[in-house]
Scaffold this motif. Sequence first.
Motif, PDB file in Angstrom:
ATOM      1  N   TYR A 138       0.467  -0.727   0.047  1.00 38.66           N
ATOM      2  CA  TYR A 138      -0.038   0.379  -0.342  1.00 38.66           C
ATOM      3  C   TYR A 138       1.216   1.004  -0.240  1.00 38.66           C
ATOM      4  N   GLU A 139       0.484   2.232  -0.814  1.00 43.76           N
ATOM      5  CA  GLU A 139       0.863   3.501  -0.694  1.00 43.76           C
ATOM      6  C   GLU A 139       0.459   4.726  -0.443  1.00 43.76           C
ATOM      7  N   PHE A 140       0.476   5.403  -0.074  1.00 43.75           N
ATOM      8  CA  PHE A 140      -0.642   6.613   0.417  1.00 43.75           C
ATOM      9  C   PHE A 140      -0.793   7.765  -0.802  1.00 43.75           C
ATOM     10  N   PRO A 141      -2.026   7.782  -0.945  1.00 48.10           N
ATOM     11  CA  PRO A 141      -2.254   8.480  -1.799  1.00 48.10           C
ATOM     12  C   PRO A 141      -1.632  10.017  -1.616  1.00 48.10           C
ATOM     13  N   GLU A 142      -1.674  10.892  -2.816  1.00 49.14           N
ATOM     14  CA  GLU A 142      -1.530  12.462  -2.933  1.00 49.14           C
ATOM     15  C   GLU A 142      -2.497  12.997  -1.790  1.00 49.14           C
ATOM     16  N   GLY A 143      -2.203  14.439  -0.596  1.00 51.90           N
ATOM     17  CA  GLY A 143      -2.892  14.547  -0.010  1.00 51.90           C
ATOM     18  C   GLY A 143      -3.658  13.735   1.632  1.00 51.90           C
ATOM     19  N   SER A 144      -2.839  12.205   1.178  1.00 51.39           N
ATOM     20  CA  SER A 144      -3.300  11.623   3.000  1.00 51.39           C
ATOM     21  C   SER A 144      -2.820  12.006   4.177  1.00 51.39           C
ATOM     22  N   ALA A 145      -3.498  12.602   5.373  1.00 48.85           N
ATOM     23  CA  ALA A 145      -2.501  12.417   6.438  1.00 48.85           C
ATOM     24  C   ALA A 145      -3.489  12.240   7.433  1.00 48.85           C
ATOM     25  N   ALA A 146      -2.635  11.964   8.700  1.00 56.26           N
ATOM     26  CA  ALA A 146      -3.381  11.640  10.079  1.00 56.26           C
ATOM     27  C   ALA A 146      -3.389  12.944  10.712  1.00 56.26           C
ATOM     28  N   PRO A 147      -4.559  12.626  11.183  1.00 49.83           N
ATOM     29  CA  PRO A 147      -4.821  14.024  12.143  1.00 49.83           C
ATOM     30  C   PRO A 147      -4.063  14.113  13.648  1.00 49.83           C
ATOM     31  N   PRO A 148      -4.053  15.213  14.271  1.00 49.22           N
ATOM     32  CA  PRO A 148      -3.655  15.303  15.181  1.00 49.22           C
ATOM     33  C   PRO A 148      -3.903  14.737  16.376  1.00 49.22           C
ATOM     34  N   GLY A 149      -3.184  13.467  16.706  1.00 49.42           N
ATOM     35  CA  GLY A 149      -4.016  12.702  18.604  1.00 49.42           C
ATOM     36  C   GLY A 149      -4.716  12.064  17.513  1.00 49.42           C
ATOM     37  N   GLY A 150      -5.312  11.484  16.269  1.00 53.62           N
ATOM     38  CA  GLY A 150      -6.126  10.878  16.082  1.00 53.62           C
ATOM     39  C   GLY A 150      -5.288   9.667  14.864  1.00 53.62           C
ATOM     40  N   ILE A 151      -6.648   8.937  14.094  1.00 56.77           N
ATOM     41  CA  ILE A 151      -6.187   7.730  14.058  1.00 56.77           C
ATOM     42  C   ILE A 151      -6.107   7.801  12.394  1.00 56.77           C
ATOM     43  N   VAL A 152      -5.434   6.653  11.013  1.00 55.10           N
ATOM     44  CA  VAL A 152      -6.245   6.609  10.045  1.00 55.10           C
ATOM     45  C   VAL A 152      -5.903   5.132   9.277  1.00 55.10           C
TER      46      VAL A 152
END
Length: 90
Positions: A36-50
Motif C-alpha cells: 500500500y502507498e498513501f495517495p497524495e493528500g493523505s494525512a493523519a490528524p493530530p492525536g488521531g488515527i487513520v
Amino acid sequence: MAELGRIREELEFLEIRNEEDREVDLSGWSIPAVGYEFPEGSAAPPGGIVVIARDPELLPARTRIPASVPVLGPFIGNLSDGGEEIRLLD
C-alpha cells in the motif's frame, strides 16, 4: 467455513495512530508488507488515527469504526494471523 474465512480476510485492516499534536502528511508513504502507498493528500490528524483497510467500503459498514476516522485502501497483501512486523516508510 470458507465463506467466514473470506469475510475475515476482507475485513483486515491496519491502524496508524498519530501521537503528535500536529497533522502528519502521509502522501507517498508506504506499507510494503501489504503493498500500500498513501495517495497524495493523505494525512493523519493530530492525536488521531487513520485506518488502512483491505476493503475500505466494507470495513466501516461491518464494524463500529466512527465516520470521523479516515478509512483508506484497498491494500493487496495479506496480514498474518500469527503476527508480523509491519513497517511504515516515508
